[in-house]
Design a protein around this motif. Structure first.
Motif, short mmCIF file in Angstrom:
data_model
loop_
_atom_site.label_atom_id
_atom_site.label_comp_id
_atom_site.label_asym_id
_atom_site.label_seq_id
_atom_site.Cartn_x
_atom_site.Cartn_y
_atom_site.Cartn_z
N TYR A 78 16.20 1.64 12.52
CA TYR A 78 15.25 1.04 11.58
C TYR A 78 15.94 0.19 10.51
CZ TYR A 78 16.72 4.93 8.60
OH TYR A 78 17.46 5.82 7.87
N LEU A 79 17.27 0.32 10.39
CA LEU A 79 17.99 -0.43 9.37
C LEU A 79 18.21 -1.88 9.79
CD1 LEU A 79 20.67 2.25 8.43
CD2 LEU A 79 18.72 1.55 7.04
N ASN A 80 18.32 -2.75 8.81
CA ASN A 80 18.59 -4.16 9.05
C ASN A 80 20.09 -4.41 8.91
OD1 ASN A 80 18.29 -6.93 9.42
ND2 ASN A 80 17.86 -7.30 7.25
N LYS A 179 32.81 13.06 -0.72
CA LYS A 179 32.82 11.88 -1.58
C LYS A 179 31.86 10.77 -1.16
CE LYS A 179 37.59 12.75 -2.99
NZ LYS A 179 39.00 12.33 -2.89
N ILE A 180 31.44 10.76 0.11
CA ILE A 180 30.62 9.66 0.60
C ILE A 180 29.40 10.21 1.34
CG2 ILE A 180 30.56 7.67 2.19
CD1 ILE A 180 33.49 7.19 1.50
N THR A 181 28.25 9.66 1.01
CA THR A 181 27.01 10.08 1.66
C THR A 181 26.43 8.94 2.48
OG1 THR A 181 25.58 9.37 -0.17
CG2 THR A 181 26.54 11.59 -0.31
N ILE A 182 25.47 9.28 3.34
CA ILE A 182 24.77 8.25 4.11
C ILE A 182 24.06 7.28 3.17
CG2 ILE A 182 22.89 7.83 5.74
CD1 ILE A 182 25.35 8.97 7.09
N GLU A 183 23.52 7.81 2.08
CA GLU A 183 22.85 6.94 1.09
C GLU A 183 23.84 5.95 0.48
OE1 GLU A 183 19.97 7.35 -2.85
OE2 GLU A 183 21.11 9.09 -2.14
N ASN A 184 25.05 6.42 0.17
CA ASN A 184 26.11 5.52 -0.35
C ASN A 184 26.36 4.38 0.63
OD1 ASN A 184 28.15 8.30 -1.53
ND2 ASN A 184 26.55 7.16 -2.62
N ILE A 185 26.44 4.72 1.90
CA ILE A 185 26.77 3.74 2.94
C ILE A 185 25.68 2.68 3.06
CG2 ILE A 185 27.11 3.45 5.43
CD1 ILE A 185 28.36 6.36 5.31
N ILE A 186 24.43 3.13 3.14
CA ILE A 186 23.31 2.19 3.27
C ILE A 186 23.21 1.30 2.04
CG2 ILE A 186 20.79 2.01 3.46
CD1 ILE A 186 20.89 4.62 5.13
N ASN A 187 23.38 1.89 0.85
CA ASN A 187 23.32 1.11 -0.39
C ASN A 187 24.42 0.06 -0.44
OD1 ASN A 187 21.08 2.48 -1.32
ND2 ASN A 187 22.24 3.90 -2.61
N ARG A 188 25.63 0.45 0.00
CA ARG A 188 26.75 -0.50 -0.03
C ARG A 188 26.52 -1.64 0.97
NH1 ARG A 188 31.76 0.44 -2.22
NH2 ARG A 188 30.46 1.85 -3.47
N MET A 189 25.99 -1.32 2.12
CA MET A 189 25.67 -2.34 3.12
C MET A 189 24.67 -3.34 2.56
SD MET A 189 24.36 -1.84 7.06
CE MET A 189 22.78 -1.08 6.61
N ASN A 190 23.64 -2.85 1.90
CA ASN A 190 22.61 -3.73 1.34
C ASN A 190 23.14 -4.53 0.16
OD1 ASN A 190 20.73 -2.82 3.22
ND2 ASN A 190 19.98 -1.18 1.89
N THR A 191 24.01 -3.91 -0.64
CA THR A 191 24.56 -4.59 -1.82
C THR A 191 25.50 -5.73 -1.40
OG1 THR A 191 24.45 -2.58 -3.15
CG2 THR A 191 25.93 -4.30 -3.92
#
Length: 243
Positions: A78-80, A179-191
């Motif tokens: 579902y992610l872009n 130190k790293i969560t799935i939310e961190n990863i998705i946010n960094r990808m979008n940022t």
């Protein structure tokens, strides 16, 4: 799903992430690891878009080893995912960003290997040595440095100079999960968005930002850096790029 007896940490654990278009390449890569393993215990995790398509190949060509596999279906469609339009890579390049969602929490260390890599020598003791170094220093991972400073540092706003190639990563699962969560990863990808050039590798470098052990080139030898034949110490040969 193929189930392997626990505890996981008596194995040398490997991770592959690919789609059905890369089944045969991945099969060859995995077979090269098995052939160069010298009878030590290993285990192969796979994250895949269509697990049954790969299981058929395992049953046909690696049936005697099928108990070493655990195969998971990728669930983040579902992610872009950025920079895929007219690219030679598919969304499968982003699968490895989400490994912690699938890998059992009992696993302490995990070596990710690209499907376009061939193992050409016994790796066990050398890899184990690097695992111990990473554990001692509490690094997030070990990888081969691809560049220092320059455009990658500027583009990704890294605080350190070093940028690693993600084709082989020795992952410290304990430190990563802390130190790293799935939310961190998705946010960094979008940022990062349009700043991304090298897909998930950019995201990984942005997240890790130098918190890794720089390992020797023999663990991820780009085929373009080989003049005639590989060096006798080379372990993983990386047939990277669309060429």
């Amino acid at each position: 799903l193929y189930i392997v007896d626990k505890p996981y940490n008596r194995f040398m654990n490997f991770l592959y992430c690919f789609d059905s278009k890369f089944n045969l390449q991945a099969l060859n890569s995995i077979m090269s690891i098995i052939k160069n393993n010298k009878n030590k215990e290993i285990k192969i995790f796979v994250i895949h878009d269509n697990p049954n398509s790969f299981k058929k190949l395992v049953n046909e060509y690696l049936n005697e080893y099928k108990e070493i596999f655990e195969i998971f279906e990728f669930k983040f469609d579902y992610l872009n995912f950025p920079k895929l339009y007219k690219s030679h890579v598919s969304k499968a390049t982003y699968f490895r960003l989400f490994f912690q969602e699938y890998i059992p929490k009992e696993v302490n260390f995990l070596t990710y290997v690209d499907s376009d890599i061939i193992c050409i020598s016994d790796f066990y003791s050398k890899l184990d040595e690097k695992i111990n170094e990473i554990k001692k220093e509490k690094f997030l991972l070990g990888a081969v440095t691809e560049s220092s400073g320059g455009s990658n540092k500027e583009r990704l706003e890294l605080s350190n100079d070093n940028y690693f190639n993600a084709g082989v990563m020795i992952l410290n699962m304990n430190e990563w999960n802390k130190k790293i969560t799935i939310e961190n990863i998705i946010n960094r990808m979008n940022t990062l968005g349009d700043k991304i050039l090298w897909w998930d590798q950019d995201i990984l470098n942005s997240l890790v930002d130098g918190n890794y052990l720089a390992i020797e080139e023999k663990f991820n030898k780009q085929v373009g850096n080989i003049k005639n034949i590989p060096d006798k110490d080379d372990i993983f040969i990386h047939y990277s790029g669309k060429g």
